[in-house]
Write a protein that holds these residues in place. Structure first.
Motif, PDB file in Angstrom:
ATOM      1  N   SER A 189       0.821  -1.213   0.000  1.00 57.92           N
ATOM      2  CA  SER A 189       0.000   0.000   0.000  1.00 57.92           C
ATOM      3  C   SER A 189       0.851   1.257   0.000  1.00 57.92           C
ATOM      4  N   PRO A 248      -9.319   4.184 -16.223  1.00 54.47           N
ATOM      5  CA  PRO A 248      -8.901   2.967 -15.501  1.00 54.47           C
ATOM      6  C   PRO A 248      -7.951   2.099 -16.318  1.00 54.47           C
ATOM      7  N   ARG A 295      -4.169   2.861 -15.801  1.00 52.09           N
ATOM      8  CA  ARG A 295      -3.595   2.843 -14.457  1.00 52.09           C
ATOM      9  C   ARG A 295      -2.204   2.223 -14.416  1.00 52.09           C
ATOM     10  N   ASP A 296      -2.024   1.035 -15.018  1.00 55.49           N
ATOM     11  CA  ASP A 296      -0.726   0.357 -14.951  1.00 55.49           C
ATOM     12  C   ASP A 296       0.361   1.152 -15.663  1.00 55.49           C
ATOM     13  N   LEU A 349       1.323   4.165 -13.529  1.00 57.13           N
ATOM     14  CA  LEU A 349       2.191   3.708 -12.444  1.00 57.13           C
ATOM     15  C   LEU A 349       3.604   3.447 -12.951  1.00 57.13           C
ATOM     16  N   ALA A 357       1.664   2.177  -5.836  1.00 57.31           N
ATOM     17  CA  ALA A 357       0.459   1.781  -6.559  1.00 57.31           C
ATOM     18  C   ALA A 357      -0.787   2.345  -5.887  1.00 57.31           C
ATOM     19  N   ALA A 358      -0.813   2.295  -4.558  1.00 56.98           N
ATOM     20  CA  ALA A 358      -1.980   2.811  -3.841  1.00 56.98           C
ATOM     21  C   ALA A 358      -2.115   4.319  -4.027  1.00 56.98           C
ATOM     22  N   ASP A 372      -3.555   5.002  -7.431  1.00 58.45           N
ATOM     23  CA  ASP A 372      -4.994   4.730  -7.429  1.00 58.45           C
ATOM     24  C   ASP A 372      -5.767   5.894  -6.812  1.00 58.45           C
ATOM     25  N   ASP A 373      -5.260   6.402  -5.682  1.00 56.69           N
ATOM     26  CA  ASP A 373      -5.921   7.541  -5.027  1.00 56.69           C
ATOM     27  C   ASP A 373      -5.907   8.771  -5.927  1.00 56.69           C
ATOM     28  N   ALA A 430      -8.483   8.642  -8.644  1.00 59.88           N
ATOM     29  CA  ALA A 430      -9.861   8.722  -8.150  1.00 59.88           C
ATOM     30  C   ALA A 430     -10.198  10.089  -7.558  1.00 59.88           C
TER      31      ALA A 430
END
Length: 692
Positions: free
Chosen positions: A246, A541, A544-545, A548, A566-567, A570-571, A574
């Motif tokens: 995380s 979406p 995303r990868d 990152l 990664a977390a 994602d945040d 979003a």
């Protein structure tokens, strides 16, 4: 003094101090705050401190001066036991540099009647340089576990003198609550940013649920209940990995248990099996569960303690003391043989990490590397396992370059597991290999440190690494080479994204592109000749990868080089307070896909980051990206920050070229009435290029 003479003096000093152990201990006690305990009350009362810390410490000092590397490792590590926890590595070295001269002079004085002080001081100072000298580490390692990692840390640091390692340890015991440990893990990973994390929950004391299950499994009636606890224990491993993930994408080495320690009675009664039937059953189930977690988790390496224990003669032997108790009595530290073996395993992991964690290109020799024999002379025996391994690496984003002194017409590609197009470049000719490697470095536009050579010829390996500084080399016949290549999949430089699978094709196109550009001289004409097309759109979406990957891997064109986990990515995607925009690029040679991104902080109207892959540099895409992002985010002033590093100079003038004005140290501003950047003329109208 010659090396032999120095060793003779050190051995003589060791023998003299061995005769005067009580004097050494008395001296250390007398020194108080200036001695090994730093005057810490944690060292215990006088008698306990003397027998359980200072006496064993004096014995490992004697062993270290006698030439034992293991004694030296434990001695140096234990000397740091009571140093201030608030000091970092350089501060700790400075503190020892201030304290030790007086102590070493007095130690030498203890034997002055038999050995001149100046001679005695030399081996003492040589040994203690491990405490007073600080060098920047080649890797940072965070251990999460109990006392196994105390000894592993000491022995690992000692095994890496040429490539210093910085090691921290989150220690837990059966008396701690797991919630406290998990909180400490997350906080330490965020603060320390390790390259490698070691996770051992089921060794020695282990976590409380494991300790309880292990004790229960020792009794015949407790085995079924202990086995039922396996699912929960495996889930604990998974949750701990997720906690680390995380906040970090470091490689995690996950231990599967080896059944150490053996219970007291089974340790003493050699006729009994090392473990009860229930414990053996528990070990098998736990190993299988941990293996499954690692197999389904990226960037993790399994360290199965079972084979390590078996190879060392079993749990009784490897769980025993590393030092003979008659030599070093048990005390606050009680180093086992297991710690020494685990340190060797981690030394291998770190060797592979240094070699490959930042590598992007594998230069592959052909004859006697991919096959046994010389193909131009007739039949060969193919190493199909190695060829398939390289194909998997290519699919994970590693660029392969065929590098061979050969006639390209003699290569029978139809015999191989690899096809010609699996190689981004073919350097198959009679040109000296260092020249071919230099050409590959230029063609792919990557740093030499991104290249690793796989070649059976030690002369070629030496020539390339000497003539092209930064390139490293591997011997395909060495057992550690196959291990390192397999581990490459769990290191940060390989990924499983669509872009990674297309990386060979994209870099080949880039090499052709650079060749095409070299045929003309007018810049705008050169750009127009490429028939460039681009698009800028909000990240979705499906991106995303790739987002990152750009955030974590891009060093050169990166305005802040801020790494996000990664977390965190994602945040970010979003969070409506941020606009994340991605740019795609294509030309007459093909599509490069998503090659750049910009993060716009809407509330403070700031370009938080502009990041672009090196393969997209030189086309003006960064200006097109900034132009489109500013248009999408609406009118108003905009600020930006550029954080200079050793490697991001290509991005240094971005904001100046985009019309921003420097208003402070590395701070830039585009006022509301300033001209907005214009998309370069050679780009056609935006179009959906390389969408995913």
């Amino acid at each position: 003094m010659t090396l032999t003479e120095s060793r003779d003096v050190s051995a003589r000093l060791a023998a003299l101090l061995a005769e005067r152990i009580e004097d050494v201990i008395d001296l250390w006690e007398e020194l108080g705050e200036a001695g090994p305990t730093f005057g810490s009350p944690v060292a215990g009362r006088a008698e306990e401190r003397r027998e359980r810390y200072l006496r064993p410490l004096a014995r490992v000092l004697v062993g270290a001066l006698s030439g034992s590397a293991d004694h030296a490792a434990i001695y140096l590590d234990e000397r740091r036991r009571y140093a201030s926890a608030e000091l970092d590595a350089s501060g700790c070295a400075a503190e020892f540099g201030r304290r030790l001269p007086g102590e070493l002079g007095r130690l030498a004085g203890l034997v002055a009647d038999r050995l001149p002080v100046d001679l005695a001081l030399e081996p003492l100072e040589q040994l203690h340089r491990g405490l007073t000298e600080h060098r920047d580490p080649s890797a940072r390692v965070l251990f999460i576990g109990d006392c196994l990692f105390v000894e592993t840390r000491a022995l690992l640091v000692a095994r890496e003198p040429a490539t210093p390692v910085d090691v921290r340890h989150i220690f837990f015991s059966t008396r701690q609550q797991l919630a406290e440990v998990n909180s400490a893990i997350v906080n330490e990973v965020v603060a320390y940013r390790p390259d490698v994390v070691g996770l051992s929950l089921f060794t020695f004391e282990g976590v409380p649920p494991f300790t309880a299950a292990w004790r229960a499994a020792a009794a015949p009636w407790g085995a079924p209940g202990a086995t039922r606890s396996v699912a929960g224990l495996v889930e604990l491993v998974r949750e701990t990995i997720e906690n680390i993930r995380s906040v970090s994408d470091a490689t995690i080495v996950v231990h599967a248990p080896g059944g150490v320690p053996v219970g007291r009675w089974r340790r003493r009664l050699g006729a009994l099996p090392e473990h009860s039937w229930g414990q053996r059953r528990l070990l098998r189930a736990l190993r299988a569960g941990v293996r499954d977690v690692v197999a389904h988790t990226t960037n993790t390496i399994l360290l199965d303690e079972g084979p390590v224990v078996a190879a060392a003669g079993g749990a009784r032997r490897i769980g025993g003391p590393l030092f003979d108790p008659a030599d070093v009595p048990a005390g606050y530290f009680h180093t086992t043989r297991l710690g020494a073996r685990i340190a060797e395993e981690y030394a291998g992991v770190l060797d592979d990490h240094r070699l490959l964690a930042r590598a992007k290109v594998l230069l592959v020799d052909l004859d006697n590397t991919l096959w046994a024999g010389v193909m131009g002379e007739g039949a060969v025996v193919h190493d199909r396992e190695l060829q398939r391994l390289l194909l998997r690496l290519k699919q994970a984003g590693v660029l392969l370059v065929a590098l061979s002194k050969n006639d390209p017409q003699t290569i029978r590609w139809d015999e191989l597991e690899l096809a010609p197009e699996d190689f981004v470049l073919h350097q198959i000719n009679w040109v000296p290999k260092p020249d071919n490697v230099s050409q590959a470095v230029a063609a792919l536009d990557l740093a030499a440190s991104a290249f690793v050579l796989l070649d059976d010829n030690p002369v070629e390996r030496a020539l390339v690494t000497e003539q092209v500084p930064g390139v490293r080399a591997m011997d395909p016949a060495a057992p550690v080479t196959r291990r390192a290549l397999e581990r490459w999949f769990e290191l940060p430089s390989t990924t499983q994204t669509a872009e990674a699978r297309r990386r060979t094709e994209m870099y080949r196109e880039a090499a052709e592109r650079r060749s095409a550009l070299s045929q003309t001289h007018d810049y705008a004409t050169m750009m127009r000749s490429l028939r460039l097309r681009y698009d800028v759109r909000p990240a979705g979406p499906q991106d995303r990868d790739r987002v990152l990957e750009l955030v974590q891997r891009t060093n050169q064109f990166n305005t802040t080089t801020q790494r996000r986990s990664a977390a965190e990515v994602d945040d970010l995607l979003a969070d409506e307070r941020y606009g994340v925009h991605v740019a795609t690029l294509g030309d007459r040679f093909g599509d490069l896909g998503v090659v750049a991104l910009a993060v716009f902080a809407r509330e403070r109207r700031e370009l938080d980051a502009v990041i672009m892959s090196c393969r997209a540099m030189g086309f003006g895409l960064e200006i097109a990206l900034v132009s489109r992002v500013l248009a999408a985010e609406g009118p108003g002033p905009v600020t930006a920050t550029f954080v200079p590093t050793e490697r991001n100079a290509p991005a240094a003038d971005l904001f100046a070229r985009a019309g921003f004005r420097e208003v402070g140290a590395h701070r830039w501003e585009l006022s509301v009435d300033a001209d907005r950047p214009v998309v370069p003329e050679w780009f056609g109208r935006p179009s959906g290029v390389g969408g995913r």
